[in-house]
Design an enzyme around this catalytic site. Structure first.
Site, mmCIF file in Angstrom:
data_model
loop_
_atom_site.group_PDB
_atom_site.id
_atom_site.type_symbol
_atom_site.label_atom_id
_atom_site.label_comp_id
_atom_site.label_asym_id
_atom_site.label_seq_id
_atom_site.Cartn_x
_atom_site.Cartn_y
_atom_site.Cartn_z
ATOM 1 N N PHE A 1 68.606 43.593 102.813
ATOM 2 C CA PHE A 1 67.594 43.130 103.769
ATOM 3 C C PHE A 1 68.192 42.034 104.626
ATOM 4 O O PHE A 1 68.660 41.018 104.110
ATOM 5 C CB PHE A 1 66.347 42.593 103.046
ATOM 6 C CG PHE A 1 65.286 42.113 103.996
ATOM 7 C CD1 PHE A 1 64.371 43.009 104.553
ATOM 8 C CD2 PHE A 1 65.209 40.776 104.380
ATOM 9 C CE1 PHE A 1 63.402 42.565 105.460
ATOM 10 C CE2 PHE A 1 64.242 40.341 105.278
ATOM 11 C CZ PHE A 1 63.337 41.238 105.816
ATOM 12 N N ASP B 1 75.203 36.872 104.053
ATOM 13 C CA ASP B 1 73.833 36.544 104.458
ATOM 14 C C ASP B 1 73.234 35.740 103.310
ATOM 15 O O ASP B 1 72.801 36.294 102.304
ATOM 16 C CB ASP B 1 73.046 37.834 104.706
ATOM 17 C CG ASP B 1 71.570 37.567 105.023
ATOM 18 O OD1 ASP B 1 71.104 36.420 104.834
ATOM 19 O OD2 ASP B 1 70.884 38.514 105.437
ATOM 20 N N LYS C 1 65.409 30.312 105.551
ATOM 21 C CA LYS C 1 64.521 29.947 104.461
ATOM 22 C C LYS C 1 64.696 28.491 104.000
ATOM 23 O O LYS C 1 64.224 27.582 104.666
ATOM 24 C CB LYS C 1 64.680 30.935 103.301
ATOM 25 C CG LYS C 1 64.272 32.363 103.722
ATOM 26 C CD LYS C 1 63.914 33.275 102.580
ATOM 27 C CE LYS C 1 63.212 34.530 103.074
ATOM 28 N NZ LYS C 1 64.063 35.677 103.336
HETATM 29 C C1 LIG Z 1 64.235 36.548 104.521
HETATM 30 C C2 LIG Z 1 65.589 37.089 104.789
HETATM 31 C C3 LIG Z 1 66.036 37.358 106.105
HETATM 32 C C4 LIG Z 1 65.138 37.224 107.307
HETATM 33 O O1 LIG Z 1 64.762 35.916 107.564
HETATM 34 P P1 LIG Z 1 63.551 35.644 108.583
HETATM 35 O O2 LIG Z 1 63.480 34.160 108.670
HETATM 36 O O3 LIG Z 1 62.323 36.262 107.989
HETATM 37 O O4 LIG Z 1 63.924 36.279 109.874
HETATM 38 C C5 LIG Z 1 67.337 37.784 106.272
HETATM 39 N N1 LIG Z 1 68.169 37.946 105.220
HETATM 40 C C6 LIG Z 1 67.775 37.703 103.961
HETATM 41 C C7 LIG Z 1 68.752 37.874 102.843
HETATM 42 C C8 LIG Z 1 66.469 37.281 103.700
HETATM 43 O O5 LIG Z 1 66.071 37.073 102.428
#
Ligand SMILES: *Cc1c(COP(=O)(O)O)cnc(C)c1O
Length: 393
Positions: free
Chosen positions: A134, A219, A248
């Site tokens: 994701f 990421d 986050k």
């Molecule tokens: C939550 C998340 C995203 C997206 O972040 P947003 O602030 O919602 O755009 C991308 N990568 C990972 C691993 C995430 O957990």
């Protein structure tokens, strides 16, 4: 739904929300419009790393709001510069670009890799990502994600992403070709169900990408900022990635994200990258307060210790109820159920009286725990006791 005098019908429908409105938060607790308290093990989706409304953030916001909110992204500001320095001093990266959301930071990472490929690798632009990964909800990051159904939801996708099986180095090796510019992965797949990359896989991935002249992008939107017990999850494997994204936790509850890269990769020229709110001092002042709190002596060791404590308590719960164990890293963990009761347990936790429990079920057979990083052992015990009751029901 009607909430007292508030009619929610004016909000665009995107998801089912329970018929309550949260009005106040403190530490590990949220309070709704009736005053009912909820023990929060979601924390804004692994966002509120210092819990609800911590004094550090309230102070940073009010102090900065009275001083300077927005000089324009065309100028430096104090918090932006200080936070960038703090992040580079405490990571293997040399430069930082601030964004607002994780998806936006990942878009920046994809752009940076593609530009680097154009300049240094004969136009190589393809990025290998992973099944069940994701990376966000923009068109490019949805295309990068390995979530079932996302390839057709807003077709056509952004081209140039190929998916490999996670923790399978041979699968990555087989996908690397002359057009490959990068491999991008989450050190622990969060939305995919809290699936950690094996240390050996990460090490092999770094060696493979280095040998083939391909960038490694981590990421760390969910795993970064202390969530796994180290400031960044890549540190567990002792590897040095080329690019990292954060989101986050870095804002502790306010919209802040970051793209970090090693000097040799930084190839943006004026006009290539930007954004109205990039480096906004109100948000970076909060990021600075959050990062300082995480770097305070003993804080990360405490996350590690309470991660182990939570793990042990979940294992005991699993044994007591005949479940299938638990997994995760630090304070990002999942309990593996023996059936698909996850959503039902989440619902009953929310509805419990007099105090509710907020949990997440990323898959029907999983419960995910992403408490504040300063959650206490007592609060973990409380959560376990409530969950024990829910599992019996
Ligand atoms: C939550 C998340 C995203 C997206 O972040 P947003 O602030 O919602 O755009 C991308 N990568 C990972 C691993 C995430 O957990």
């Amino acid at each position: 739904m009607q909430y007292q005098s508030a009619n929610t019908d004016s909000l665009m429908y995107i998801t089912n929300r329970p018929a309550l409105v949260f009005e106040r938060g403190e530490g590990s607790w949220l309070y709704d419009h009736t005053g009912k308290a909820y023990l929060d093990f979601i924390q804004g989706w692994a966002v509120n790393c210092l819990g609800h409304c911590p004094p550090e953030i309230a102070t940073a916001l009010s102090t900065q709001a009275a001083q300077l909110i927005n000089p324009s992204p065309a100028f430096y500001n104090g918090p932006m510069v200080k936070l960038a320095s703090l992040l580079t001093e405490n990571s293997c990266f040399d430069r930082v670009f601030f964004a607002n959301t994780g998806a936006e930071a990942n878009e920046g990472a994809i752009k940076l890799a593609r530009k680097w490929g154009r300049l240094n690798k004969g136009g190589a632009h393809e990025i290998i990502t992973f099944d069940h990964s994701f990376h966000g909800r923009t068109l490019a990051t949805m295309s990068a994600s390995g979530k079932a159904g996302w390839d057709t939801l807003y077709a056509p996708q952004v081209p140039g992403f190929h998916k490999a099986a996670y923790n399978d180095i041979a699968a990555v090796d087989a996908l690397i070709g002359p057009k490959t510019v990068a491999v991008m992965l989450e050190p622990v797949q969060g939305e995919g169900g809290v699936i950690p990359a094996e240390v050996e896989f990460l090490k092999a991935l770094r060696a493979l990408t280095e040998a083939r002249g391909v960038l490694l992008i981590v990421d760390e939107v969910q795993t970064g900022m202390g969530r796994t017990g180290k400031l960044f999850a890549y540190e567990h494997a002792g590897i040095t990635p080329d690019i990292m994204t954060l989101g986050k936790g870095i804002g502790g509850g306010v919209p802040l994200a970051a793209l970090l890269a090693r000097e040799a990769i930084c190839c943006f020229e004026p006009g290539d990258q930007g954004g109205t709110y990039n480096g906004n001092p109100l948000m970076t002042a909060v990021g600075l307060a959050v990062t300082k709190a995480l770097l305070a002596p003993g804080f990360l060791a405490g996350v590690e210790a309470r991660g182990q404590y939570l793990s042990q308590k979940l294992l005991e719960l699993s044994a007591r109820h005949g479940l299938k164990g638990e997994r995760g890293s630090g304070l990002l963990r999942a309990l593996v159920l023996a059936d698909e009761r996850g959503p039902d347990i989440v619902k009953r936790g929310l509805e419990l009286a007099p105090q509710g429990l907020l949990l997440n079920s990323p898959r029907p057979n999983l419960l995910r725990f992403m408490p504040a990083l300063n959650v206490s052992e007592g609060e973990i015990d409380q959560m376990i006791a409530i969950l024990d009751g829910l599992l019996k029901g």
